[in-house]
Each structure stands twice: as C-alpha cells, then as structure tokens.
Design an enzyme around this catalytic site. Structure first.
Site, mmCIF file in Angstrom:
data_model
loop_
_atom_site.group_PDB
_atom_site.id
_atom_site.type_symbol
_atom_site.label_atom_id
_atom_site.label_comp_id
_atom_site.label_asym_id
_atom_site.label_seq_id
_atom_site.Cartn_x
_atom_site.Cartn_y
_atom_site.Cartn_z
ATOM 1 N N ARG A 29 0.872 -1.182 0.000
ATOM 2 C CA ARG A 29 0.000 0.000 0.000
ATOM 3 C C ARG A 29 0.898 1.218 0.000
ATOM 4 N NH1 ARG A 29 -5.400 1.877 1.688
ATOM 5 N NH2 ARG A 29 -5.501 3.717 0.374
ATOM 6 N N GLU A 96 -3.928 -7.303 -6.744
ATOM 7 C CA GLU A 96 -2.587 -7.859 -6.970
ATOM 8 C C GLU A 96 -2.377 -9.123 -6.143
ATOM 9 O OE1 GLU A 96 -0.740 -3.380 -7.592
ATOM 10 O OE2 GLU A 96 0.087 -4.648 -5.992
#
Length: 197
Positions: A29, A96
């Site tokens: 992130r 992902e």
C-alpha cells in the site's frame, strides 16, 4: 471512479507487455509503505542482482497501469506482500494479491505494523460480491502463510530488509531446484517411454 477503473481493467486485460522480466513483485500500500520498507526492499533486491518490480520504479508516465502490473505478476517467480494497517482498503493491493494467489505464486508476507488477524476485507459497497469473495480468499491464504512481523517503532529496518532479501534468495533457489528436478523427471520419463516402445 472505481467502476471506471474496473472497466479499464476488463478492457486492458492481461496481455504481454514489452518490459524486462522480474523475479520478485513487491505488493504494498503506497501511502503506508512505499517510502519505507517497500523501497528499501526493492533497492536491496536490485543491489543483490534480483530483478524486482515496484510500480514507481518500473513504470514511466504514459504506461498503462493494469497491463504492466498484471504482466509483472504473471511473469514473476515470487511475490512479497507488505501488509500494513490500510492495506485492505486498497482495491489495487487486493487485486494484486488475489492474482498472485490465483496463479500459484509463492508469496512471502511481511506484516508491517499490523497483525494477520487484523486483516479483513470489508464490504464497502464498491466491490462486487464475487470480488469480495476473491479478495477475502487471498487474504486468508496470506494469513495462513508464515511471514515476517515488523513493528516500525521497535524494529530495526536493515535487519528486516536483509532477512526478507535472504528469504527471497532461498525461495528463488528452491524454485530453480524444483524446475530442474521436474525437467530431469520429464526427460527420464520420455527416455523410459522410448525404451518401452
């Protein structure tokens, strides 16, 4: 906005890209870890001559986001998932991770300032039911994988980066050994079949 992104993803579904192959895909992130552990790990892997993918290092302005990222995941041997407190709020991170899990990539989790039990996908009314299910499965798989725990207020950055790099190196060697053994077994089976016929 997210519906537009989803349409772009569907339109630009994974197709081969002209980019160098990478051995390691770093899933993270950005707002939590890009300027810290993700970048430090990337530089350590690259300095160890391990081709690695980190979005802001491998992409340039004008590149299509999803084709590049999906292609890098499909081409990598190992994924390193850097989990952080806001990781599960990101559609991109979850996509992902799910793609890595669905394609059978070995994933090394790093739990950075978050415990595995704290990771969960919430129904934010943006994702479809099937996406929530897909993402939740990927998170559960990651939680069931032995990983590294790192507390940024108490831990030593170089130690965790070096340890993660060593794990990646060992995993790459294991993957190559498994491929070599599989090729050897295939050749042996082919020779055995020729003898029988």
């Amino acid at each position: 906005m997210l519906n537009t992104i989803k349409r772009q993803m569907a339109y630009q579904k994974v197709r081969p890209m002209n980019q160098p192959a990478c051995d390691v895909f770093i899933n993270h992130r950005g707002i939590d870890t890009k300027k810290s552990i993700a970048s430090l790990l990337y530089y350590q892997l690259v300095s160890s001559r391990i081709p690695s993918f980190l979005d802001n290092k491998n992409m340039k302005p004008g590149d299509k986001l999803f084709p590049h990222i999906d292609s890098a995941i499909l081409g990598c041997k190992i994924g390193v998932a850097v989990f952080s407190p806001r990781y599960c709020q990101s559609y991109f991170c979850l996509h992902e991770l799910a793609l890595m899990m669905e394609t059978g990539k070995k994933v090394i989790p790093i739990f950075c300032d978050v415990k595995p039990s704290e990771l969960r996908v919430s129904d934010n009314k943006i994702c479809s039911h099937s996406e929530i299910k897909r993402f939740s499965y990927a998170i559960e798989e990651a939680k069931d994988t032995v990983g590294l725990a790192f507390n940024t207020t108490k831990g030593n950055w170089p130690d965790v980066v070096m340890y993660a790099t060593d794990l990646v190196k060992k995993s790459l060697i294991e993957i190559e050994n498994e491929k070599h053994a599989a090729r050897h077994a295939q050749k042996h089976a082919a020779r055995h079949a020729q003898i029988l016929y």
